[in-house]
Scaffold this active site. Structure first.
Site, PDB file in Angstrom:
ATOM      1  N   ASP A  19       0.854  -1.190   0.000  1.00 32.81           N
ATOM      2  CA  ASP A  19       0.000   0.000   0.000  1.00 32.81           C
ATOM      3  C   ASP A  19       0.889   1.239   0.000  1.00 32.81           C
ATOM      4  OD1 ASP A  19      -2.010   1.615   2.579  1.00 32.81           O
ATOM      5  OD2 ASP A  19      -1.892   1.983   0.414  1.00 32.81           O
ATOM      6  N   ASN A  21      -0.415   4.545  -0.293  1.00 28.15           N
ATOM      7  CA  ASN A  21      -1.076   5.801   0.099  1.00 28.15           C
ATOM      8  C   ASN A  21      -1.817   5.675   1.425  1.00 28.15           C
ATOM      9  OD1 ASN A  21      -3.141   4.156  -0.681  1.00 28.15           O
ATOM     10  ND2 ASN A  21      -4.195   5.683  -1.940  1.00 28.15           N
ATOM     11  N   ASP A  23      -4.154   3.838   2.706  1.00 24.82           N
ATOM     12  CA  ASP A  23      -5.573   3.496   2.913  1.00 24.82           C
ATOM     13  C   ASP A  23      -5.736   2.022   3.259  1.00 24.82           C
ATOM     14  OD1 ASP A  23      -6.615   3.231  -0.618  1.00 24.82           O
ATOM     15  OD2 ASP A  23      -5.079   2.202   0.563  1.00 24.82           O
ATOM     16  N   ASP A  27      -1.760  -1.246  -3.864  1.00 21.69           N
ATOM     17  CA  ASP A  27      -2.091  -0.488  -5.074  1.00 21.69           C
ATOM     18  C   ASP A  27      -0.920  -0.486  -6.064  1.00 21.69           C
ATOM     19  OD1 ASP A  27      -1.910   2.100  -2.660  1.00 21.69           O
ATOM     20  OD2 ASP A  27      -0.255   1.351  -3.899  1.00 21.69           O
ATOM     21  N   ASP A  96      -4.690  -9.119 -16.341  1.00 17.33           N
ATOM     22  CA  ASP A  96      -5.683 -10.181 -16.148  1.00 17.33           C
ATOM     23  C   ASP A  96      -6.908  -9.846 -17.001  1.00 17.33           C
ATOM     24  OD1 ASP A  96      -5.822 -12.054 -13.139  1.00 17.33           O
ATOM     25  OD2 ASP A  96      -7.082 -12.370 -14.918  1.00 17.33           O
ATOM     26  N   ASP A 193      -8.863 -15.207 -17.342  1.00 19.24           N
ATOM     27  CA  ASP A 193      -9.653 -15.764 -16.252  1.00 19.24           C
ATOM     28  C   ASP A 193     -10.697 -16.761 -16.782  1.00 19.24           C
ATOM     29  OD1 ASP A 193     -10.309 -15.472 -13.379  1.00 19.24           O
ATOM     30  OD2 ASP A 193     -12.262 -14.875 -14.174  1.00 19.24           O
ATOM     31  N   GLU A 234      -6.472 -19.507 -17.894  1.00 17.20           N
ATOM     32  CA  GLU A 234      -6.825 -20.229 -16.684  1.00 17.20           C
ATOM     33  C   GLU A 234      -7.939 -21.194 -17.094  1.00 17.20           C
ATOM     34  OE1 GLU A 234      -9.458 -18.761 -13.797  1.00 17.20           O
ATOM     35  OE2 GLU A 234      -8.454 -19.737 -12.143  1.00 17.20           O
ATOM     36  N   HIS A 308      -3.597 -16.594  -6.196  1.00 13.88           N
ATOM     37  CA  HIS A 308      -4.428 -15.862  -5.229  1.00 13.88           C
ATOM     38  C   HIS A 308      -5.672 -16.652  -4.810  1.00 13.88           C
ATOM     39  CE1 HIS A 308      -6.125 -15.345  -9.130  1.00 13.88           C
ATOM     40  NE2 HIS A 308      -7.232 -14.891  -8.594  1.00 13.88           N
ATOM     41  N   ASP A 309      -5.866 -17.831  -5.463  1.00 12.41           N
ATOM     42  CA  ASP A 309      -7.021 -18.673  -5.109  1.00 12.41           C
ATOM     43  C   ASP A 309      -6.601 -19.905  -4.317  1.00 12.41           C
ATOM     44  OD1 ASP A 309      -8.364 -18.312  -8.463  1.00 12.41           O
ATOM     45  OD2 ASP A 309      -8.760 -17.105  -6.666  1.00 12.41           O
TER      46      ASP A 309
HETATM   47  O1  ISL Z   1     -11.068 -20.560  -6.438  1.00 14.04           O
HETATM   48  C1  ISL Z   1     -11.279 -21.652  -6.865  1.00 14.04           C
HETATM   49  C2  ISL Z   1     -11.397 -22.833  -5.991  1.00 14.04           C
HETATM   50  O2  ISL Z   1     -11.240 -22.401  -4.690  1.00 14.04           O
HETATM   51  C3  ISL Z   1     -11.403 -21.869  -8.315  1.00 14.04           C
HETATM   52  O3  ISL Z   1     -12.499 -22.695  -8.642  1.00 14.04           O
HETATM   53  C4  ISL Z   1     -11.606 -20.541  -8.963  1.00 14.04           C
HETATM   54  O4  ISL Z   1     -12.803 -19.947  -8.555  1.00 14.04           O
HETATM   55  C5  ISL Z   1     -11.654 -20.781 -10.440  1.00 14.04           C
HETATM   56  O5  ISL Z   1     -10.424 -21.356 -10.783  1.00 14.04           O
HETATM   57  C6  ISL Z   1     -11.827 -19.465 -11.161  1.00 14.04           C
HETATM   58  O6  ISL Z   1     -10.917 -18.523 -10.643  1.00 14.04           O
HETATM   59  C7  ISL Z   1     -10.905 -17.278 -11.336  1.00 14.04           C
HETATM   60  O7  ISL Z   1     -12.217 -16.790 -11.567  1.00 14.04           O
HETATM   61  C8  ISL Z   1     -12.980 -16.396 -10.429  1.00 14.04           C
HETATM   62  C9  ISL Z   1     -12.195 -15.555  -9.415  1.00 14.04           C
HETATM   63  O8  ISL Z   1     -12.915 -15.533  -8.190  1.00 14.04           O
HETATM   64  C10 ISL Z   1     -10.832 -16.163  -9.164  1.00 14.04           C
HETATM   65  O9  ISL Z   1     -10.094 -15.337  -8.269  1.00 14.04           O
HETATM   66  C11 ISL Z   1     -10.128 -16.274 -10.492  1.00 14.04           C
HETATM   67  O10 ISL Z   1      -8.800 -16.755 -10.330  1.00 14.04           O
HETATM   68  C12 ISL Z   1     -14.144 -15.598 -10.959  1.00 14.04           C
HETATM   69  O11 ISL Z   1     -13.634 -14.543 -11.758  1.00 14.04           O
HETATM   70 CA    CA Z   2      -3.574   2.052  -1.189  1.00  9.24          CA
END
Ligand code: ISL
Ligand code: CA
Length: 540
Positions: A19, A21, A23, A27, A96, A193, A234, A308-309
């Site tokens: 971060d 700034n 908040d 960012d 993305d 995505d 993905e 991130h998932d």
């Molecule tokens: O997160 C998952 C299982 O815990 C996956 O099924 C995931 O939701 C799936 O791979 C799709 O992920 C992508 O699309 C989603 C978003 O929430 C995820 O962060 C992104 O990586 C919807 O846009």
């Molecule tokens: Ca920020």
């Protein structure tokens, strides 16, 4: 050899990265502050998760304007500044692309839901009533009632992420236009995505169909042909059979895809990610073997443990306690020694771990929605929390740990999500100050990939297939051999003679223990991993 066959990608989830700034929300300004840190690691490409305008129902995977930067993340000028800084350092930026769905606040959807006769109405998928019982990935029916037009719209993710109707050529034209707009700005490609879902058939509850490939080939013609573009799809439903169809160059679709089979093994089949089952390492090895063989000279692989998932890999398949450093390094070596483009997720390079928060501290829409669904299905809170601790996406979304300062140096405000309490022990500053850091181990792996062509070009053969304590394989190419062995346990394991015989007159190029052992019988210490190399005889 194509540049991306030796490249390593670093994924930045900006909201949790830095971060700038105060908040409490990471960012683009924060990413700008850390470009030299990323350059020091040695990565070639930065994948930035969505920073477009969004109501943040799914942390930006619900886009309301593809042409504007969310003020929460900063300005278009900052994005362009980041792009310039990366290019100045010979690095690339991929953004993305989230076009399976938009936010319900996108102007197209606002018009569509207000008036059946709007030209945007058929940008989405509508039915008079729910025509299937399909459940969304984020719990509940995929069909959401819209009172204004007395009909239902389809959403595979949250009800605030209505699916786009890819059958509509106007939708495809809009998407190709926004892709070209961003490519003309000079970005180097996209992570796409859930791109396999654009061929879905809602009425039959089919998630993919051959149309997915038709659309991708049309997208290639309209956007990527004639440009040097790096694209990674993905594709949650890709298999070793279909993955080559996305990534074989002659198919003119994508550069590569993410397969997820290796990350779906610790769940009760068919019950979804939350119903936990112990990992069978031999199963994991077989999945990697199949994918390495399926894509060998037949498209291209991606290699990743984290994003991130996904939960943090050192907690998931290593040991985030006593052998955190050793196991983080072992997992990295086993992955980076294979064929494909490796992806490092922010914090993986310093061995960040999972968290265990009280339920009210979790932010992720997927987690929050699953609690009600599982309670209704009769799950105990204890089983629900165990699922969240093991598989919740917020494990990967706690703030990047830069230092032992307050809030791990992530912000001088109040972070949007709690920091992992172990930040005083696990942080970048500490990692950069020690010899045997996980960070420096990743630097070595990245350099080894650039030095030894065998890693990008070689074939793959699993070793010690039946020994679930060990993940080991040999790569061969042009008379050269490269061996990797990883002890997947916290115990000492005598290295199978099959392997110790093979590595006799080779050179150790990387290990995760200081002192290496050269005696006759190799005894692998807890999570010990070793990489050996043998040049071809003619070079001796
Ligand atoms: O997160 C998952 C299982 O815990 C996956 O099924 C995931 O939701 C799936 O791979 C799709 O992920 C992508 O699309 C989603 C978003 O929430 C995820 O962060 C992104 O990586 C919807 O846009
Ligand atoms: Ca920020």
């Amino acid at each position: 050899m194509e540049w991306w066959k030796k490249a390593v990608v670093y994924q930045v989830y900006p909201m949790s990265f830095k971060d700038s700034n105060g908040d409490g929300i990471g960012d683009i300004g924060g990413v700008i502050e850390k470009v030299d840190y990323l350059n020091q690691l040695g990565v070639d490409v930065i994948w930035l998760t969505p920073v477009y305008e969004s109501p943040m129902d799914d942390n930006g995977y619900d886009i309301s304007n593809y042409y504007k930067i969310n003020p929460l993340f900063g300005t278009m000028e900052q994005l362009e500044e980041l792009l310039g800084m990366l290019h100045d350092r010979g690095m690339k930026l991929i953004m993305d692309l989230v076009v399976n769905h938009t936010s319900d606040e996108h102007e197209w959807f606002r018009a569509a839901k207000a008036d059946k006769k709007s030209k945007y109405h058929d940008y989405y998928i509508w039915e008079e009533k729910p025509i299937t019982g399909q459940q969304s990935f984020f719990s509940g029916s995929v069909w959401e009632y819209n009172a204004e037009t007395d009909e239902y719209y389809y959403h595979l993710f949250s009800k605030r992420q209505p699916d786009l109707n890819w059958k509509n050529p106007n939708v495809r034209k809009e998407v190709y236009q926004l892709i070209n707009w961003w490519l003309d700005k000079g970005i180097n490609g996209f992570r796409m995505d859930v791109i396999d879902l654009i061929g879905k058939v809602p009425g039959k509850e089919l998630m993919i169909s051959p149309q997915t490939h038709e659309y991708l080939q049309e997208m290639h013609q309209n956007c990527f042909a004639g440009r040097e573009v790096f694209t990674v799809g993905e594709t949650s439903f890709a298999t070793p059979i279909t993955a080559p169809m996305y990534s074989k160059p002659e198919r003119k679709e994508l550069t590569m895809v993410f397969g997820f089979e290796h990350l779906g093994l610790e769940e009760v089949k068919g019950n979804g990610k939350w119903d936990l089952k112990k990992l069978d390492v031999n199963e994991l090895k077989q999945v990697f073997k199949i994918w390495q063989h399926a894509l060998y000279k037949n498209g291209w692989n991606s290699l990743f443990w984290s994003n991130h998932d996904q939960p943090r890999i050192v907690s998931r398949m290593g040991d985030d306690g006593r052998y955190r450093r050793e196991s983080a390094k072992m997992l990295a070596m086993v992955l980076h020694g294979m064929q494909g483009t490796p992806y490092i997720y922010q914090g993986e390079e310093i061995g960040m771990t999972n968290v265990e928060f009280p339920l009210e501290d979790y932010k992720d829409v997927e987690t929050i929605n699953m609690v009600q669904e599982k309670l209704a299905a009769g799950w105990s809170m204890e089983k629900i929390m165990k699922g969240i601790y093991a598989k919740g996406r917020d494990n990967a979304r706690t703030p990047m740990q830069w230092s032992a300062k307050e809030y791990a140096g992530f912000t001088n405000g109040t972070p949007w999500i709690k920091v992992n309490p172990n930040y005083s022990e696990i942080n970048v500053e500490k990692e950069l100050s020690i010899e045997e850091s996980i960070f420096s181990f990743y630097q070595s792996l990245i350099q080894i990939r650039k030095t030894y062509d065998i890693i990008s070009e070689g074939d793959f053969k699993l070793l010690a297939e039946e020994d679930a304590r060990i993940f080991s394989y040999v790569r061969t190419w042009n008379g050269q051999e490269l061996y990797v062995v990883g002890n997947f346990t916290g115990e000492e394991v005598v290295c199978p003679s099959e392997i110790s015989k093979l590595v006799k007159n080779t050179d150790i190029i990387l290990t995760n223990y200081k002192e290496t052992q050269l005696q006759e019988e190799i005894v692998l210490r807890p999570y010990e991993s070793i990489m050996w190399y043998k040049a071809d005889d003619s070079m001796e």
